[in-house]
Structure formats: structure tokens, C-alpha cells
Design an enzyme around this catalytic site. Structure first.
Site, PDB file in Angstrom:
ATOM      1  N   GLY A   8      -2.230 -14.231   4.403  1.00  0.00           N
ATOM      2  CA  GLY A   8      -2.137 -12.769   4.518  1.00  0.00           C
ATOM      3  C   GLY A   8      -0.804 -12.308   5.074  1.00  0.00           C
ATOM      4  N   TYR A 151     -16.710  -7.002  11.890  1.00  0.00           N
ATOM      5  CA  TYR A 151     -15.359  -7.466  12.267  1.00  0.00           C
ATOM      6  C   TYR A 151     -15.401  -8.229  13.591  1.00  0.00           C
ATOM      7  CZ  TYR A 151     -10.317  -7.123  13.256  1.00  0.00           C
ATOM      8  OH  TYR A 151      -8.998  -7.407  13.550  1.00  0.00           O
ATOM      9  N   ILE A 184      -2.506  -3.346  17.832  1.00  0.00           N
ATOM     10  CA  ILE A 184      -1.134  -3.590  17.370  1.00  0.00           C
ATOM     11  C   ILE A 184      -0.803  -2.587  16.263  1.00  0.00           C
ATOM     12  CG2 ILE A 184       0.423  -5.310  16.354  1.00  0.00           C
ATOM     13  CD1 ILE A 184      -0.745  -6.165  19.126  1.00  0.00           C
TER      14      ILE A 184
HETATM   15  P1  NAI Z   1      -2.713  -5.841   7.568  1.00  0.00           P
HETATM   16  O1  NAI Z   1      -3.860  -5.167   6.886  1.00  0.00           O
HETATM   17  O2  NAI Z   1      -1.411  -5.150   7.616  1.00  0.00           O
HETATM   18  O3  NAI Z   1      -2.487  -7.300   6.951  1.00  0.00           O
HETATM   19  C1  NAI Z   1      -3.536  -8.131   6.537  1.00  0.00           C
HETATM   20  C2  NAI Z   1      -3.044  -8.980   5.387  1.00  0.00           C
HETATM   21  O4  NAI Z   1      -4.125  -9.838   4.975  1.00  0.00           O
HETATM   22  C3  NAI Z   1      -2.648  -8.136   4.166  1.00  0.00           C
HETATM   23  O5  NAI Z   1      -1.391  -8.556   3.671  1.00  0.00           O
HETATM   24  C4  NAI Z   1      -3.761  -8.426   3.170  1.00  0.00           C
HETATM   25  O6  NAI Z   1      -3.361  -8.343   1.807  1.00  0.00           O
HETATM   26  C5  NAI Z   1      -4.149  -9.842   3.556  1.00  0.00           C
HETATM   27  N1  NAI Z   1      -5.464 -10.217   3.047  1.00  0.00           N
HETATM   28  C6  NAI Z   1      -6.583  -9.442   2.998  1.00  0.00           C
HETATM   29  N2  NAI Z   1      -7.560 -10.110   2.370  1.00  0.00           N
HETATM   30  C7  NAI Z   1      -7.063 -11.324   2.025  1.00  0.00           C
HETATM   31  C8  NAI Z   1      -7.594 -12.450   1.342  1.00  0.00           C
HETATM   32  N3  NAI Z   1      -8.843 -12.451   0.858  1.00  0.00           N
HETATM   33  N4  NAI Z   1      -6.794 -13.526   1.155  1.00  0.00           N
HETATM   34  C9  NAI Z   1      -5.521 -13.528   1.612  1.00  0.00           C
HETATM   35  N5  NAI Z   1      -4.966 -12.489   2.247  1.00  0.00           N
HETATM   36  C10 NAI Z   1      -5.734 -11.396   2.444  1.00  0.00           C
HETATM   37  O7  NAI Z   1      -3.253  -6.147   9.039  1.00  0.00           O
HETATM   38  P2  NAI Z   1      -2.532  -6.735  10.344  1.00  0.00           P
HETATM   39  O8  NAI Z   1      -2.656  -5.729  11.398  1.00  0.00           O
HETATM   40  O9  NAI Z   1      -1.208  -7.306  10.015  1.00  0.00           O
HETATM   41  O10 NAI Z   1      -3.579  -7.903  10.688  1.00  0.00           O
HETATM   42  C11 NAI Z   1      -3.292  -9.300  10.598  1.00  0.00           C
HETATM   43  C12 NAI Z   1      -4.392 -10.045  11.344  1.00  0.00           C
HETATM   44  O11 NAI Z   1      -4.390  -9.626  12.718  1.00  0.00           O
HETATM   45  C13 NAI Z   1      -5.802  -9.776  10.826  1.00  0.00           C
HETATM   46  O12 NAI Z   1      -6.571 -10.961  10.885  1.00  0.00           O
HETATM   47  C14 NAI Z   1      -6.337  -8.762  11.815  1.00  0.00           C
HETATM   48  O13 NAI Z   1      -7.750  -8.792  11.888  1.00  0.00           O
HETATM   49  C15 NAI Z   1      -5.695  -9.256  13.092  1.00  0.00           C
HETATM   50  N6  NAI Z   1      -5.640  -8.256  14.153  1.00  0.00           N
HETATM   51  C16 NAI Z   1      -4.943  -7.088  14.014  1.00  0.00           C
HETATM   52  C17 NAI Z   1      -4.917  -6.165  15.032  1.00  0.00           C
HETATM   53  C18 NAI Z   1      -4.186  -4.866  14.949  1.00  0.00           C
HETATM   54  O14 NAI Z   1      -4.315  -4.064  15.886  1.00  0.00           O
HETATM   55  N7  NAI Z   1      -3.384  -4.626  13.912  1.00  0.00           N
HETATM   56  C19 NAI Z   1      -5.655  -6.399  16.281  1.00  0.00           C
HETATM   57  C20 NAI Z   1      -6.344  -7.647  16.336  1.00  0.00           C
HETATM   58  C21 NAI Z   1      -6.325  -8.535  15.304  1.00  0.00           C
END
Ligand code: NAI
Length: 244
Positions: A8, A151, A184
Site C-alpha cells: 500500500g 477497523y 496522522i
Molecule cells: P492511505 O489511504 O493514504 O493509504 C493506504 C494505501 O493502502 C493506499 O495506497 C491504498 O491504495 C492501499 N491499499 C488499500 N487496499 C489495498 C489492498 N487490498 N492491497 C494493497 N494496497 C491496498 O492511508 P494512510 O494514512 O497512508 O495509512 C497507511 C496505514 O497506516 C494503514 O494501514 C492505516 O490503517 C494506518 N494508520 C493510519 C493512520 C492515520 O491517521 N492516517 C493512523 C493509524 C494507522
């Protein structure tokens, strides 16, 4: 020669992790996401930092896609030293309104995806007797959150998966840790209302949201030899929002 895969990583925290690993000297970085073309910006950013980067289409909810991707990486680079299970989605809603599909899609991507990827990369890591796997959990996996039963369960499960895998793989030199970010700034949190954002802000002692780089720094530490004796741990990156 060291090789990392970050799931991702087309954008957000995943992209920041790829860039930080490149800055820290990881030679090969596999940028993967649901569509290979989404990865191009991250690939270019990593290359600009002097590392080798390739884009790869891996849907973490699909075991066959993971197996094919990991096989291709081993063929091309010979090993995987670092695996960051970062791919994640939200499908928020109150328990009484949450559909089975909302539950399954979040658990499939956030938790089953990390299990399948960990299984696929650890085969090679065990043979090499070294490797670092880092799961991106969440503060809500530790404390729960109304509207996020799916989640928070997926992220709490990821913490438990981290600890169990660390116990299984530790004797063979493979470390498994988690990073639990708080709030974040990213596309995932952009969609929240100002009301929700203000409520979050009021419970963060540091009085601000985190940057994607804050998470990437913790991941890079756990990936590095500086963390050689650290396994089965959860590092919180949350501005003090939760102090377990
Ligand atoms: P984001 O939505 O910007 O990025 C998530 C990425 O995962 C995207 O590029 C998306 O295309 C990809 N993705 C989704 N489904 C997928 C699949 N089936 N196979 C491969 N890739 C897939 O979100 P962000 O904020 O960058 O989050 C990254 C990680 O951090 C996630 O696991 C999220 O749960 C975690 N996180 C984020 C927080 C926040 O406040 N932004 C807080 C705590 C955890």
C-alpha cells in the site's frame, strides 16, 4: 544488498516509509499497491533518493497475488530483508449499521493481508536467518473507537499477530514488530469532519496531528540493525494520545 517491500505504498504513510528506507540506504525498494501504475510517483521519489525501486501490483487481500509478487521479488533480488505491512482501509460506521461486507473487506485487507504477506516473506527470511517485519497497526487497535469496530478489531488483531509471529520466528533471527500511529495527516484522515478532527486534537497532549514522516521514522528504526534485539513490540507514534 538489502531489499524491502512496503504494501500500500502508492501514497501516504507507505510512500513516506519507502522514502525513509531509501534515505537510510536500503538498496532495493518494492513499491506495491492495488494497481502498479498508482506506484509510479513513489517509485520516482525513491529513485531520486538514489535507491533502486520497482512498482508491483499486489492486492493484499488476494493470496495468489501475494505469492506471485513475493516469488518475483525473490527471483529478481534473491531475498527480502524488510517487509512493511502498511496497506489498510477504513469502512467506518456504528456497530448497528455496519454491514457484513464492511467487516469482511476491512479484516481481509488490514489483518488477513498482513498474515498472508508475513507467511509469504518469512519462508525466505527463515532460510536467510534474518529479516524484519513491521506491521502498521493503530492507536484504535489498542483503545477501541466508536464507529470503527471493524477497523479497531483488525488493528488489535494485527498487534496479536505481531506478538505470535515474533514468538515463532525469533529463534531464527526474524524480528516482527508493530508501529501504532495515532492521528496522522493523510488521505485516510482528510475525509474526517472538522468536528471529529477537533475532538481528536483535544485528547492529544502534543496538541497537533502527526506527519507521515513521524511514522516512517519509527518503521525505519525497527527495520534497522539499531533495533537488532527488539521483537514483538508495539511502538506508538501518537503525540501522547494513549499511554498504555
Ligand atoms: P492511505 O489511504 O493514504 O493509504 C493506504 C494505501 O493502502 C493506499 O495506497 C491504498 O491504495 C492501499 N491499499 C488499500 N487496499 C489495498 C489492498 N487490498 N492491497 C494493497 N494496497 C491496498 O492511508 P494512510 O494514512 O497512508 O495509512 C497507511 C496505514 O497506516 C494503514 O494501514 C492505516 O490503517 C494506518 N494508520 C493510519 C493512520 C492515520 O491517521 N492516517 C493512523 C493509524 C494507522
Amino acid at each position: 544488498m538489502s531489499t524491502a517491500i512496503v504494501t500500500g505504498s502508492a501514497r501516504g504513510i507507505g510512500r513516506a516509509i519507502c522514502e525513509k528506507l531509501a534515505k537510510d540506504g536500503v538498496e532495493n525498494i518494492v513499491v506495491c499497491d492495488v494497481k502498479a501504475e498508482w506506484c509510479e510517483e513513489t517509485v520516482e521519489a525513491v529513485k531520486a533518493l538514489g535507491a533502486n525501486a520497482i512498482a508491483m501490483e499486489i492486492n493484499v487481500a488476494d493470496g495468489a497475488s501475494i505469492e506471485a509478487g513475493v516469488d518475483a521479488i525473490i527471483k529478481q533480488f534473491g531475498a527480502i530483508d524488510i517487509c512493511v505491512n502498511n496497506a489498510g482501509i477504513t469502512r467506518d460506521g456504528l456497530l448497528m449499521r455496519m454491514t457484513e461486507e464492511d467487516w469482511d473487506s476491512v479484516l481481509d485487507i488490514n489483518l488477513k493481508g498482513a498474515f498472508l504477506m508475513t507467511k509469504a516473506v518469512s519462508r525466505n527470511m527463515l532460510r536467510a536467518r534474518k529479516g524484519s517485519i513491521i506491521n502498521i497497526a493503530s492507536v484504535v487497535g489498542l483503545m477501541g473507537n466508536a464507529g470503527q469496530c471493524n477497523y479497531s478489531a483488525s488493528k488489535g488483531g494485527l498487534v496479536a499477530l505481531t506478538k505470535s509471529a515474533a514468538r515463532e520466528l525469533g529463534a531464527r533471527g526474524v524480528r516482527v514488530n508493530a508501529v501504532a500511529p495515532g492521528f496522522i495527516k493523510s488521505k485516510m484522515t482528510d475525509v474526517l469532519t472538522d468536528d471529529v478532527k477537533n475532538r481528536m486534537l483535544s485528547v492529544i497532549p502534543m496538541g497537533k496531528f502527526g506527519e507521515v514522516e513521524d511514522v516512517a521514522n519509527a518503521v525505519a528504526f525497527l527495520a534497522s540493525d539499531a533495533a537488532a534485539y527488539i521483537t514483538g513490540q508495539v511502538i506508538s507514534v501518537n503525540g501522547g494520545m494513549l499511554m498504555p
